[in-house]
Motif scaffolding. Structure first.
Motif, PDB file in Angstrom:
ATOM      1  N   HIS A 140       0.842  -1.302  -0.012  1.00 44.83           N
ATOM      2  CA  HIS A 140       0.148   0.060  -0.155  1.00 44.83           C
ATOM      3  C   HIS A 140       0.946   1.372  -0.045  1.00 44.83           C
ATOM      4  O   HIS A 140       1.897   1.145   0.301  1.00 44.83           O
ATOM      5  CB  HIS A 140      -0.944   0.034   1.081  1.00 44.83           C
ATOM      6  CG  HIS A 140      -0.223   0.405   2.617  1.00 44.83           C
ATOM      7  ND1 HIS A 140       0.288  -0.911   3.032  1.00 44.83           N
ATOM      8  CD2 HIS A 140       0.262   1.384   3.329  1.00 44.83           C
ATOM      9  CE1 HIS A 140       0.930  -0.467   4.199  1.00 44.83           C
ATOM     10  NE2 HIS A 140       0.897   0.864   4.160  1.00 44.83           N
ATOM     11  N   ASP A 142       0.891   5.204   1.786  1.00 45.85           N
ATOM     12  CA  ASP A 142       0.108   5.921   2.971  1.00 45.85           C
ATOM     13  C   ASP A 142       0.067   7.499   2.208  1.00 45.85           C
ATOM     14  O   ASP A 142       0.980   8.169   1.950  1.00 45.85           O
ATOM     15  CB  ASP A 142       1.107   6.306   4.162  1.00 45.85           C
ATOM     16  CG  ASP A 142       1.220   4.794   4.867  1.00 45.85           C
ATOM     17  OD1 ASP A 142       1.396   3.766   4.396  1.00 45.85           O
ATOM     18  OD2 ASP A 142       0.844   4.798   6.051  1.00 45.85           O
ATOM     19  N   HIS A 196       4.575  -0.064   0.049  1.00 51.04           N
ATOM     20  CA  HIS A 196       5.420  -0.972   0.971  1.00 51.04           C
ATOM     21  C   HIS A 196       4.382  -1.882   1.734  1.00 51.04           C
ATOM     22  O   HIS A 196       3.109  -1.751   1.662  1.00 51.04           O
ATOM     23  CB  HIS A 196       6.123   0.018   2.063  1.00 51.04           C
ATOM     24  CG  HIS A 196       4.871   0.855   2.717  1.00 51.04           C
ATOM     25  ND1 HIS A 196       4.401   1.914   2.326  1.00 51.04           N
ATOM     26  CD2 HIS A 196       4.488   0.547   4.122  1.00 51.04           C
ATOM     27  CE1 HIS A 196       3.478   2.609   2.935  1.00 51.04           C
ATOM     28  NE2 HIS A 196       3.574   1.807   3.923  1.00 51.04           N
ATOM     29  N   ARG A 219       2.471   9.978  12.131  1.00 50.97           N
ATOM     30  CA  ARG A 219       2.394  10.735  11.155  1.00 50.97           C
ATOM     31  C   ARG A 219       1.938  12.334  11.588  1.00 50.97           C
ATOM     32  O   ARG A 219       1.120  12.467  12.504  1.00 50.97           O
ATOM     33  CB  ARG A 219       1.103  10.284  10.018  1.00 50.97           C
ATOM     34  CG  ARG A 219       1.375   8.803   9.715  1.00 50.97           C
ATOM     35  CD  ARG A 219       0.119   7.927  10.377  1.00 50.97           C
ATOM     36  NE  ARG A 219       0.641   6.543  10.117  1.00 50.97           N
ATOM     37  CZ  ARG A 219       0.254   5.946   9.051  1.00 50.97           C
ATOM     38  NH1 ARG A 219      -0.274   6.481   8.120  1.00 50.97           N
ATOM     39  NH2 ARG A 219       0.771   4.612   8.806  1.00 50.97           N
TER      40      ARG A 219
HETATM   41 FE    FE Z   1       2.205   2.283   5.613  1.00 54.13          FE
END
Ligand code: FE
Ligand code: MD6
Length: 222
Positions: A140, A142, A196, A219
């Motif tokens: 996926h 992010d 990743h 994040r």
């Molecule tokens: Fe991730």
């Protein structure tokens, strides 16, 4: 004698105090063992988070339960359901705000980011992943965060896992890197949107986590 020279050469160009650093990709590096000094404080904080916001298996928009169990702390938490992926200020299971981000988490994440060259990282979300044996995370990106100039800091705890780190397309070949207890990955810049994933976690035991791997990803979402 030979051993001494080899060691000196290996560490010669690296920051004092953080010799065990592996480059992963442009803008991405692994600070090996960086979280180990704080492991007990991290686990104490984690225990109080999961008392208020227990691990749960989220449903993907496609209708499948994720094998990884998740929870969050901080102002915003990552959630998934049939409607999609998003960040939310409340835990959908309790209707309450996520537990606040513990100081030990915040300090570890900002220090690691600074060491990796991201001086202004200010995380407002921490996604906590728990992998039991066999759990995995498919490839996926992010990309639900607004400010992609901010990196992501990822802390691995407990049993080891094989991390896949690819390119900007799903098809690009991935490199495999083993992530061990205490390893911290920082990535941003050119690599921020790289695909990743995590291969199925193997049966193993760790004194702090039993047969689980725990991953914290920090994040800046808004
Ligand atoms: Fe991730
Ligand atoms: C994990 N990590 O290591 C999953 N995402 O369990 C991630 O998905 C991740 O480590 C973005 C940046 C760093 C990561």
């Amino acid at each position: 004698m030979t051993q001494q020279f080899a060691t000196a050469d290996l560490f010669a160009d690296e920051a004092p105090g953080f010799p065990d650093r592996d480059a992963l990709a442009p803008g991405a590096c692994i600070l090996r063992g960086h979280a180990r000094a704080d492991e007990l404080a991290i686990f104490a904080a984690l225990e109080s988070i999961v008392t208020r916001a227990p691990f749960r298996h989220l449903v993907t928009p496609g209708g499948f339960y994720m094998s990884v169990a998740m929870t969050n702390c901080g102002a915003l938490g990552w959630v998934s359901d049939r409607r999609g992926y998003r960040y939310a200020a409340q835990d959908p299971d309790s209707g309450q705000p996520w537990p606040p981000m513990p100081a030990v988490f915040l300090e570890l994440a900002t220090r690691a980011a600074r060491e990796a060259g991201y001086a202004r990282f200010s995380p407002d979300a921490c996604l906590i992943n728990r992998y039991q044996p066999g759990a995995r995370l498919t490839l996926h990106q992010d990309r639900n965060e607004h400010d992609l100039s901010q990196p992501i800091v990822s802390v691995s705890l407990g049993v080891p896992a094989m991390f896949l780190f690819g390119g900007l397309t799903r098809a690009e070949k991935q490199v495999r890197v083993g992530l061990m207890h205490g390893d911290v990955v920082v990535w941003g810049g050119q690599s921020r949107l790289c695909f990743h994933g995590v291969l199925p976690v193997k049966e193993a035991t760790h004194p702090l986590t039993g047969n689980c791997r725990i991953n914290l990803t920090f994040r800046n979402v808004r």
